[in-house]
Write a protein that holds these residues in place. Structure first.
Motif, PDB file in Angstrom:
ATOM      1  N   PRO A 162       0.803  -1.228   0.000  1.00  0.00           N
ATOM      2  CA  PRO A 162       0.000   0.000   0.000  1.00  0.00           C
ATOM      3  C   PRO A 162       0.831   1.270   0.000  1.00  0.00           C
ATOM      4  O   PRO A 162       0.348   2.325  -0.419  1.00  0.00           O
ATOM      5  CB  PRO A 162      -0.843  -0.126   1.269  1.00  0.00           C
ATOM      6  CG  PRO A 162      -0.150  -1.148   2.113  1.00  0.00           C
ATOM      7  CD  PRO A 162       0.519  -2.080   1.176  1.00  0.00           C
ATOM      8  N   ASP A 163       2.087   1.202   0.469  1.00  0.00           N
ATOM      9  CA  ASP A 163       2.927   2.398   0.537  1.00  0.00           C
ATOM     10  C   ASP A 163       4.055   2.383  -0.495  1.00  0.00           C
ATOM     11  O   ASP A 163       4.982   3.198  -0.424  1.00  0.00           O
ATOM     12  CB  ASP A 163       3.525   2.537   1.943  1.00  0.00           C
ATOM     13  CG  ASP A 163       2.460   2.696   3.015  1.00  0.00           C
ATOM     14  OD1 ASP A 163       1.479   3.438   2.767  1.00  0.00           O
ATOM     15  OD2 ASP A 163       2.587   2.057   4.080  1.00  0.00           O
ATOM     16  N   SER A 164       3.976   1.462  -1.453  1.00  0.00           N
ATOM     17  CA  SER A 164       5.040   1.340  -2.455  1.00  0.00           C
ATOM     18  C   SER A 164       4.854   2.357  -3.575  1.00  0.00           C
ATOM     19  O   SER A 164       3.735   2.736  -3.914  1.00  0.00           O
ATOM     20  CB  SER A 164       5.061  -0.065  -3.054  1.00  0.00           C
ATOM     21  OG  SER A 164       5.236  -1.058  -2.067  1.00  0.00           O
ATOM     22  N   THR A 165       5.977   2.758  -4.157  1.00  0.00           N
ATOM     23  CA  THR A 165       5.974   3.557  -5.379  1.00  0.00           C
ATOM     24  C   THR A 165       6.786   2.818  -6.429  1.00  0.00           C
ATOM     25  O   THR A 165       7.900   2.353  -6.152  1.00  0.00           O
ATOM     26  CB  THR A 165       6.585   4.949  -5.161  1.00  0.00           C
ATOM     27  OG1 THR A 165       5.819   5.654  -4.176  1.00  0.00           O
ATOM     28  CG2 THR A 165       6.586   5.754  -6.462  1.00  0.00           C
ATOM     29  N   VAL A 166       6.227   2.694  -7.632  1.00  0.00           N
ATOM     30  CA  VAL A 166       6.923   2.052  -8.743  1.00  0.00           C
ATOM     31  C   VAL A 166       7.494   3.132  -9.651  1.00  0.00           C
ATOM     32  O   VAL A 166       6.745   3.921 -10.230  1.00  0.00           O
ATOM     33  CB  VAL A 166       5.986   1.138  -9.548  1.00  0.00           C
ATOM     34  CG1 VAL A 166       6.733   0.525 -10.736  1.00  0.00           C
ATOM     35  CG2 VAL A 166       5.424   0.039  -8.657  1.00  0.00           C
ATOM     36  N   ALA A 167       8.817   3.191  -9.753  1.00  0.00           N
ATOM     37  CA  ALA A 167       9.484   4.095 -10.682  1.00  0.00           C
ATOM     38  C   ALA A 167       9.765   3.321 -11.966  1.00  0.00           C
ATOM     39  O   ALA A 167      10.379   2.247 -11.927  1.00  0.00           O
ATOM     40  CB  ALA A 167      10.779   4.622 -10.074  1.00  0.00           C
ATOM     41  N   VAL A 168       9.285   3.845 -13.089  1.00  0.00           N
ATOM     42  CA  VAL A 168       9.393   3.141 -14.367  1.00  0.00           C
ATOM     43  C   VAL A 168      10.537   3.755 -15.168  1.00  0.00           C
ATOM     44  O   VAL A 168      10.419   4.855 -15.713  1.00  0.00           O
ATOM     45  CB  VAL A 168       8.068   3.228 -15.158  1.00  0.00           C
ATOM     46  CG1 VAL A 168       8.154   2.354 -16.414  1.00  0.00           C
ATOM     47  CG2 VAL A 168       6.899   2.799 -14.287  1.00  0.00           C
ATOM     48  N   LEU A 169      11.663   3.046 -15.230  1.00  0.00           N
ATOM     49  CA  LEU A 169      12.846   3.510 -15.947  1.00  0.00           C
ATOM     50  C   LEU A 169      12.915   2.765 -17.280  1.00  0.00           C
ATOM     51  O   LEU A 169      13.629   1.760 -17.426  1.00  0.00           O
ATOM     52  CB  LEU A 169      14.120   3.253 -15.125  1.00  0.00           C
ATOM     53  CG  LEU A 169      14.380   4.128 -13.905  1.00  0.00           C
ATOM     54  CD1 LEU A 169      13.438   3.800 -12.750  1.00  0.00           C
ATOM     55  CD2 LEU A 169      15.833   3.980 -13.433  1.00  0.00           C
ATOM     56  N   GLN A 170      12.159   3.245 -18.248  1.00  0.00           N
ATOM     57  CA  GLN A 170      12.085   2.591 -19.549  1.00  0.00           C
ATOM     58  C   GLN A 170      12.062   3.637 -20.654  1.00  0.00           C
ATOM     59  O   GLN A 170      11.823   4.821 -20.399  1.00  0.00           O
ATOM     60  CB  GLN A 170      10.823   1.726 -19.648  1.00  0.00           C
ATOM     61  CG  GLN A 170      10.811   0.514 -18.736  1.00  0.00           C
ATOM     62  CD  GLN A 170       9.547  -0.306 -18.879  1.00  0.00           C
ATOM     63  OE1 GLN A 170       8.490   0.195 -19.280  1.00  0.00           O
ATOM     64  NE2 GLN A 170       9.621  -1.582 -18.544  1.00  0.00           N
ATOM     65  N   ASN A 171      12.275   3.182 -21.869  1.00  0.00           N
ATOM     66  CA  ASN A 171      12.176   4.052 -23.035  1.00  0.00           C
ATOM     67  C   ASN A 171      10.724   4.214 -23.476  1.00  0.00           C
ATOM     68  O   ASN A 171       9.851   3.436 -23.089  1.00  0.00           O
ATOM     69  CB  ASN A 171      13.000   3.487 -24.197  1.00  0.00           C
ATOM     70  CG  ASN A 171      14.483   3.740 -24.042  1.00  0.00           C
ATOM     71  OD1 ASN A 171      14.886   4.756 -23.461  1.00  0.00           O
ATOM     72  ND2 ASN A 171      15.309   2.844 -24.563  1.00  0.00           N
ATOM     73  N   GLY A 172      10.506   5.209 -24.322  1.00  0.00           N
ATOM     74  CA  GLY A 172       9.187   5.410 -24.905  1.00  0.00           C
ATOM     75  C   GLY A 172       8.370   6.438 -24.148  1.00  0.00           C
ATOM     76  O   GLY A 172       8.858   7.145 -23.269  1.00  0.00           O
ATOM     77  N   ILE A 173       7.094   6.526 -24.501  1.00  0.00           N
ATOM     78  CA  ILE A 173       6.172   7.463 -23.881  1.00  0.00           C
ATOM     79  C   ILE A 173       5.064   6.664 -23.196  1.00  0.00           C
ATOM     80  O   ILE A 173       4.932   5.463 -23.395  1.00  0.00           O
ATOM     81  CB  ILE A 173       5.577   8.442 -24.916  1.00  0.00           C
ATOM     82  CG1 ILE A 173       4.850   7.690 -26.026  1.00  0.00           C
ATOM     83  CG2 ILE A 173       6.684   9.308 -25.523  1.00  0.00           C
ATOM     84  CD1 ILE A 173       4.185   8.590 -27.056  1.00  0.00           C
ATOM     85  N   GLY A 174       4.274   7.331 -22.351  1.00  0.00           N
ATOM     86  CA  GLY A 174       3.179   6.649 -21.668  1.00  0.00           C
ATOM     87  C   GLY A 174       3.640   5.617 -20.669  1.00  0.00           C
ATOM     88  O   GLY A 174       3.050   4.535 -20.565  1.00  0.00           O
ATOM     89  N   LEU A 175       4.668   5.933 -19.886  1.00  0.00           N
ATOM     90  CA  LEU A 175       5.238   4.945 -18.966  1.00  0.00           C
ATOM     91  C   LEU A 175       4.264   4.546 -17.868  1.00  0.00           C
ATOM     92  O   LEU A 175       4.147   3.366 -17.521  1.00  0.00           O
ATOM     93  CB  LEU A 175       6.525   5.489 -18.341  1.00  0.00           C
ATOM     94  CG  LEU A 175       7.623   5.962 -19.292  1.00  0.00           C
ATOM     95  CD1 LEU A 175       8.859   6.374 -18.512  1.00  0.00           C
ATOM     96  CD2 LEU A 175       7.968   4.886 -20.305  1.00  0.00           C
ATOM     97  N   THR A 176       3.548   5.523 -17.320  1.00  0.00           N
ATOM     98  CA  THR A 176       2.587   5.225 -16.254  1.00  0.00           C
ATOM     99  C   THR A 176       1.475   4.321 -16.768  1.00  0.00           C
ATOM    100  O   THR A 176       1.079   3.344 -16.112  1.00  0.00           O
ATOM    101  CB  THR A 176       1.994   6.527 -15.684  1.00  0.00           C
ATOM    102  OG1 THR A 176       3.060   7.307 -15.118  1.00  0.00           O
ATOM    103  CG2 THR A 176       0.963   6.247 -14.616  1.00  0.00           C
ATOM    104  N   GLU A 177       0.954   4.637 -17.945  1.00  0.00           N
ATOM    105  CA  GLU A 177      -0.114   3.825 -18.532  1.00  0.00           C
ATOM    106  C   GLU A 177       0.372   2.420 -18.860  1.00  0.00           C
ATOM    107  O   GLU A 177      -0.384   1.450 -18.756  1.00  0.00           O
ATOM    108  CB  GLU A 177      -0.640   4.503 -19.806  1.00  0.00           C
ATOM    109  CG  GLU A 177      -1.328   5.830 -19.578  1.00  0.00           C
ATOM    110  CD  GLU A 177      -0.379   7.007 -19.390  1.00  0.00           C
ATOM    111  OE1 GLU A 177      -0.860   8.122 -19.097  1.00  0.00           O
ATOM    112  OE2 GLU A 177       0.863   6.811 -19.520  1.00  0.00           O
ATOM    113  N   ARG A 178       1.632   2.302 -19.228  1.00  0.00           N
ATOM    114  CA  ARG A 178       2.187   0.998 -19.599  1.00  0.00           C
ATOM    115  C   ARG A 178       2.199   0.036 -18.416  1.00  0.00           C
ATOM    116  O   ARG A 178       1.913  -1.157 -18.556  1.00  0.00           O
ATOM    117  CB  ARG A 178       3.602   1.175 -20.152  1.00  0.00           C
ATOM    118  CG  ARG A 178       4.249  -0.092 -20.665  1.00  0.00           C
ATOM    119  CD  ARG A 178       5.680   0.174 -21.074  1.00  0.00           C
ATOM    120  NE  ARG A 178       5.763   1.241 -22.061  1.00  0.00           N
ATOM    121  CZ  ARG A 178       6.858   1.945 -22.309  1.00  0.00           C
ATOM    122  NH1 ARG A 178       7.968   1.710 -21.634  1.00  0.00           N
ATOM    123  NH2 ARG A 178       6.846   2.900 -23.222  1.00  0.00           N
TER     124      ARG A 178
END
Length: 307
Positions: free
Chosen positions: A96-112
């Motif tokens: 419940p208190d986690s944050t996911v940092a998305v270190l990837q190429n491209g656009i729309g990282l949160t949606e991905r």
């Protein structure tokens, strides 16, 4: 590089031990962070070649999501096309208190990443200006830069505090749409062309190759503006200058993947431009041509490794 023990008590997990993941996990470990490397195939820690010096990082490694529990920060560093395969890790690591940092190429990282994390999980898209190459399991060569750009906000401040002292520089940016497209520009010509030709960045010291790259970027700039990004001629020229200044022996992540026989992330680079062009009824013949060629290469790679 700092070797001082980090004062943060946050627990950190890095999913993926490619160039970005391996380099990030090693720096976090050396800075004293409580970090676990999550991988499918076991490795005996990490060895990183940095500034001409090879150094080992005895990072704890997990190979089964059942071995881990929720952590404060999850850094997803897999290739974009491998996001679905990270789902078991994301489910195990996210509380419940986690944050996911998305270190990837491209656009729309949160949606991905949204379909693969528990509902309500905080996510932070991260733009990586970082060239690191996985040359063998657990072995990373750092080529250039250690910059991470994130959208302004409380999560970005917490992320910057987490990585303070690691050697990774976190910069909050106010216009993340524009920032995302600017990063895409860095990949948009260099990655496909080096991968298709099987050559390194010194190809952009040739006038004809630079002209082709300019045409690809000019086509994409119109699409970027339609998407709400503040992209202009200076971005095109700036990208070409970066290409020209790249170390001759340096490559691109897509080139490294092809050399290693791994699937390519073309759908998230050239494919992102083509898809956005379709949304706005804008033609993208040059980027579509590269996408078609890359799909053919990718089919051959997948047939070879059985995926």
């Amino acid at each position: 590089m700092s070797t001082t023990s980090h004062s943060s008590s946050a627990r950190l997990a890095v999913i993926g031990a490619g160039g970005i993941g391996g380099y990030t996990a090693a720096l976090a470990h050396w800075a004293g962070l409580d970090v676990t490397l999550c991988v499918r195939t076991p490795v005996d820690g990490l060895t990183v070649l940095l500034d001409g010096t090879e150094r080992h990082a005895a990072v704890p490694v997990a190979t089964d999501p059942a071995q881990v529990g929720p952590v404060d920060w999850v850094l997803l560093t897999t290739k974009a096309q491998d996001t679905p395969g990270a789902a078991p890790w994301l489910r195990a690591l996210c509380g419940p208190d986690s944050t996911v940092a998305v270190l990837q190429n491209g656009i729309g990282l949160t949606e991905r990443v949204a379909p693969y994390v528990p509902e309500g999980t905080a996510t932070l898209p991260v733009i990586c200006y970082l060239s690191a190459e996985r040359t063998a399991p657990g072995r990373i060569v750092h080529h250039l830069a250690s910059e991470l750009h994130v959208p302004q906000g409380p999560s970005s401040d917490a992320f910057a505090a987490l990585l303070d002292g690691t050697g990774l520089n976190v910069t909050p940016v106010p216009d993340f749409t524009t920032a995302t497209w600017r990063k895409l520009f860095l990949n948009l010509a260099a990655n496909p062309l080096t991968a298709l030709l099987g050559q390194r960045m010194d190809i952009f010291r040739e006038a004809e190759m630079t002209a082709l790259a300019r045409a690809l970027l000019t086509e994409a700039a119109e699409v970027a503006r339609a998407e709400g990004a503040d992209i202009g001629d200076s971005d095109i020229s700036g990208t070409l200058e970066i290409y020209a200044m790249a170390p001759p022996g340096g490559g691109s992540s897509m080139l490294y993947d092809r050399e290693a026989g791994r699937p390519l992330e073309h759908e998230y680079l050239s494919g992102a431009v083509v898809a956005a062009g379709e949304r706005h009824s804008l033609p993208t013949p040059l980027n579509r041509m590269l996408l078609t060629l890359l799909r053919a290469v990718d089919r051959e790679l997948r047939a070879t490794d059985g995926t």
